[in-house]
Scaffold this motif. Structure first.
Motif, PDB file in Angstrom:
ATOM      1  N   LEU A   5      49.876  -6.892   6.470  1.00  0.00           N
ATOM      2  CA  LEU A   5      50.847  -7.162   7.532  1.00  0.00           C
ATOM      3  C   LEU A   5      51.189  -5.861   8.266  1.00  0.00           C
ATOM      4  O   LEU A   5      51.122  -4.772   7.699  1.00  0.00           O
ATOM      5  CB  LEU A   5      52.110  -7.787   6.940  1.00  0.00           C
ATOM      6  N   PRO A   6      51.582  -5.957   9.528  1.00  0.00           N
ATOM      7  CA  PRO A   6      51.879  -4.739  10.304  1.00  0.00           C
ATOM      8  C   PRO A   6      53.082  -3.988   9.754  1.00  0.00           C
ATOM      9  O   PRO A   6      53.933  -4.567   9.064  1.00  0.00           O
ATOM     10  CB  PRO A   6      52.148  -5.274  11.717  1.00  0.00           C
ATOM     11  N   PRO A   7      53.190  -2.685  10.048  1.00  0.00           N
ATOM     12  CA  PRO A   7      54.301  -1.874   9.529  1.00  0.00           C
ATOM     13  C   PRO A   7      55.681  -2.448   9.845  1.00  0.00           C
ATOM     14  O   PRO A   7      56.596  -2.325   9.031  1.00  0.00           O
ATOM     15  CB  PRO A   7      54.089  -0.514  10.211  1.00  0.00           C
ATOM     16  N   ALA A   8      55.821  -3.075  11.014  1.00  0.00           N
ATOM     17  CA  ALA A   8      57.140  -3.588  11.404  1.00  0.00           C
ATOM     18  C   ALA A   8      57.639  -4.680  10.475  1.00  0.00           C
ATOM     19  O   ALA A   8      58.852  -4.910  10.374  1.00  0.00           O
ATOM     20  CB  ALA A   8      57.096  -4.112  12.834  1.00  0.00           C
ATOM     21  N   LEU A   9      56.734  -5.385   9.783  1.00  0.00           N
ATOM     22  CA  LEU A   9      57.132  -6.460   8.871  1.00  0.00           C
ATOM     23  C   LEU A   9      57.333  -5.969   7.431  1.00  0.00           C
ATOM     24  O   LEU A   9      57.837  -6.718   6.593  1.00  0.00           O
ATOM     25  CB  LEU A   9      56.092  -7.581   8.870  1.00  0.00           C
ATOM     26  N   GLN A  10      56.961  -4.742   7.143  1.00  0.00           N
ATOM     27  CA  GLN A  10      57.031  -4.253   5.769  1.00  0.00           C
ATOM     28  C   GLN A  10      58.462  -4.106   5.229  1.00  0.00           C
ATOM     29  O   GLN A  10      58.692  -4.354   4.037  1.00  0.00           O
ATOM     30  CB  GLN A  10      56.267  -2.928   5.638  1.00  0.00           C
ATOM     31  N   PRO A  11      59.463  -3.725   6.048  1.00  0.00           N
ATOM     32  CA  PRO A  11      60.835  -3.707   5.503  1.00  0.00           C
ATOM     33  C   PRO A  11      61.253  -5.077   4.970  1.00  0.00           C
ATOM     34  O   PRO A  11      61.886  -5.169   3.910  1.00  0.00           O
ATOM     35  CB  PRO A  11      61.690  -3.275   6.695  1.00  0.00           C
ATOM     36  N   GLY A  12      60.897  -6.150   5.680  1.00  0.00           N
ATOM     37  CA  GLY A  12      61.215  -7.496   5.207  1.00  0.00           C
ATOM     38  C   GLY A  12      60.500  -7.815   3.908  1.00  0.00           C
ATOM     39  O   GLY A  12      61.082  -8.435   3.005  1.00  0.00           O
ATOM     40  N   MET A  13      59.236  -7.388   3.790  1.00  0.00           N
ATOM     41  CA  MET A  13      58.503  -7.612   2.547  1.00  0.00           C
ATOM     42  C   MET A  13      59.149  -6.845   1.394  1.00  0.00           C
ATOM     43  O   MET A  13      59.192  -7.326   0.251  1.00  0.00           O
ATOM     44  CB  MET A  13      57.047  -7.175   2.720  1.00  0.00           C
ATOM     45  N   ALA A  14      59.663  -5.659   1.680  1.00  0.00           N
ATOM     46  CA  ALA A  14      60.340  -4.868   0.641  1.00  0.00           C
ATOM     47  C   ALA A  14      61.589  -5.586   0.144  1.00  0.00           C
ATOM     48  O   ALA A  14      61.881  -5.598  -1.062  1.00  0.00           O
ATOM     49  CB  ALA A  14      60.700  -3.492   1.191  1.00  0.00           C
TER      50      ALA A  14
END
Length: 601
Positions: free
Chosen positions: A309-318
């Protein structure tokens, strides 16, 4: 998008009276304003009809006596016809000595865009803006080009400027379409109040209550003020063709209002069809609000594995991983996220703060509210969470980011200092602190923070460049030079540091040293250093009073698509020194339009 001037229309009607008899073998001389307008009207009509050979034929008949606009229209026809060499040669005749009229600039830019040459489209558009800044067509084109290049904020400024022009200067644009396009971009930048202001600024027309962009802008603007019920009502009606967009906006508002079950019901409606990314992300958020982290993760499975997934979605994944109690997955997602999260994930003490699964839901909601521009709501969620976890670095960081977006830089700095007490080894947090101090006009504190970073992390190029920029803005060019030279001891092949050093030397008039640095930059960066090289060489010539060489360098830079504030400032100075005050004033207006406000200055 093109219009005929009033003179052109008069000339077309009156042509039989004013024009001398002309035989097919003897074309009329272009020696009057009316005759010129007649030719321009004919050329535009042929261009619009795709009759490029006719444009080339008619301009060939009057070659040597064509006005600038007609010559520009010929260039457009050459581009459409595939004769790029002739077009390049023709475009090269325009510059500081002879400006490119706005009408021709727009036509050439459209032709280059159609041919797949956005840099040359941008160059043509910029030449036109130098001559006429109040052109909705050119401003719209530049906004479109900036958006295509991924510079969304700059694009929004150009589109806002086009939409703000009075109706008399709108070049026959569809005003409603321009408003919708600009407002939609502002919504993607999470600026709902600015989007709504576009519609409300035109007091001569009724509010377009039935357009989806206006409905969404109204709803999001009201939601940002905490008026969730009114916001829900604004998007509760169906607008044909926009059911999905309205439903997603409404579902997001339901989540913010504390009604995640209602949000899920909206998203599960059969009329929405197959779920796209916006539906999946909103559905995942609703599950996070219900503390259902496993379901939140499952909702995103159609988007692909988390690592892709793109970097912008990674905070949500965290945050989802935090709710699942998987510390390793939290850290992995944070490493894939942009700064500062990617740097925080590498700090040895951060895992100590990632074991409380109860933190996931409020953090996810607060992050979503921040990401969508609902800063007051995000702060309220964070303040409530901080009562239970007063020293949690992620809560403090997100609180600082909200305050920064709201322009409260003193409070931003205070929140970042609190986070640094918890994670004192974070260079990224200290860099954010320095930029907040700088934005709040506390340069002394910012300088101290920057120096603290580079003393502890001498290879942290971002901090070195930020300190160099601050010295440059303070006209302390010797210090900027010293900072770059010291940093290059640790990163000798950094193109950014070499470019900054070349600029610091150029600002001091050290031409030979600057050129030597540019040669080093070219060895490291190759062709990607071309724009910086031509710009600095042009600036050095400008300093030396060699205006022809300055024009060559600066316009070559412009042709490469390197449109930045410093280049516009140097072009304005060039135009002023060449005796073109109107062009200089237009460039000054463009510079002001693009000037950044906030951090960094």
């Amino acid at each position: 998008m093109r219009t005929l001037s009033c003179l052109a229309l008069v000339a077309v009607i009156a042509a039989p009276v004013h024009a001398a008899p002309v035989t097919p073998e003897t074309p009329a001389p272009i020696d009057s304003l009316f005759a010129t307008d007649i030719l321009q009207a004919e050329l535009l009509a042929h261009l619009d009809a795709g009759e490029y050979a006719q444009v080339l034929q008619k301009t060939a008949e009057h070659d040597g006596s064509l006005d600038a606009t007609s010559r520009g229209l010929r260039i457009a026809a050459q581009v459409y016809s595939g004769d790029l060499a002739a077009a390049k040669s023709g475009l090269a005749t325009f510059g500081p000595g002879e400006g490119l009229p706005a009408l021709a600039a727009g036509a050439i830019a459209e032709a280059y865009l159609a041919a797949g040459y956005p840099e040359l489209a941008g160059y043509s558009t910029q030449l036109g803006l130098i001559e006429q800044f109040d052109s909705s067509h050119l401003l719209f084109l530049m906004g479109r080009l900036q958006l295509q290049a991924g510079r969304s904020r700059e694009a929004a400024r150009y589109l806002q400027a086009a939409a703000a022009l009075p109706a008399s200067a709108q070049d026959n644009f569809d005003r409603a379409r321009l408003q919708d396009t600009t407002a939609n971009l502002l919504l993607t930048l999470n600026q709902p109040a600015e989007a709504l202001a576009l519609f409300n600024a035109d007091t001569t027309a009724p509010a377009p209550a039935t357009t989806p962009v206006y409905a969404i802008a109204s709803a999001r603007s009201m939601a940002s003020d905490g008026r969730f019920e009114a916001a829900d009502s604004a998007v509760a009606t169906d607008i044909r063709g926009y059911t999905r967009e309205l439903a997603v906006t409404r579902a997001q508002i339901k989540v913010l209002a504390g009604q995640p079950e209602a949000a899920l019901a909206l998203l599960d409606a059969a009329m929405l069809g197959a779920a796209d990314a916006s539906i999946l992300l909103t559905r995942s958020l609703a599950h996070m609000a219900l503390s259902q982290s496993d379901r939140a993760a499952k909702a995103l499975l159609p988007l692909g594995p988390p690592a892709t997934l793109p970097p912008a979605l990674q905070p949500g994944m965290a945050m989802i991983a935090l709710g699942q109690g998987d510390v390793d997955a939290v850290l992995a997602a944070m490493r894939r996220a942009p700064l500062p999260l990617s740097e925080l994930a590498r700090l040895p003490t951060l895992p100590d703060h990632l074991h409380n699964t109860d933190l996931a839901a409020p953090l996810a909601l607060a992050y979503f509210a921040f990401d969508q521009g609902y800063h007051r709501h995000s702060l309220a969620l964070l303040d409530q969470a901080l009562q239970e976890w007063p020293k949690h670095p992620l809560l403090l960081l997100l609180r600082a980011e909200n305050l920064r977006q709201m322009g409260n830089y003193a409070a931003t700095a205070a929140a970042l200092e609190d986070a640094l007490h918890v994670l004192p080894g974070s260079a990224a947090l200290r860099l954010l602190l320095a930029t907040a101090q700088e934005a709040g006009d506390d340069d002394d504190a910012a300088l101290t923070s920057y120096r603290t970073i580079i003393e502890a992390h001498p290879d942290f190029v971002l901090a070195q460049l930020a300190l160099t920029r601050l010295y440059t803005e303070r006209s302390e060019h010797e210090r900027a030079q010293a900072t770059c030279e010291w940093a290059l001891n640790f990163k000798p092949d950094s193109p950014a540091l070499l470019a900054a050093l070349a600029w610091a030397l150029a600002e001091q008039g050290k031409a030979e040293e600057s050129r030597a640095t540019l040669r080093a930059l070219q060895r490291v960066a190759g062709s990607s250093a071309q724009a910086t090289t031509s710009h600095i060489n042009g600036y050095l010539a400008l300093q030396a009073g060699d205006l022809p060489a300055a024009a060559t360098g600066l316009y070559s830079t412009l042709r490469l698509g390197a449109l930045e504030l410093r280049l516009l400032q140097h072009l304005a100075r060039l135009q002023e020194e060449m005796g073109h005050p109107e062009a200089a004033a237009n460039l000054a207006r463009q510079t002001k339009l693009l000037a950044h406000h906030g951090a960094p200055r």
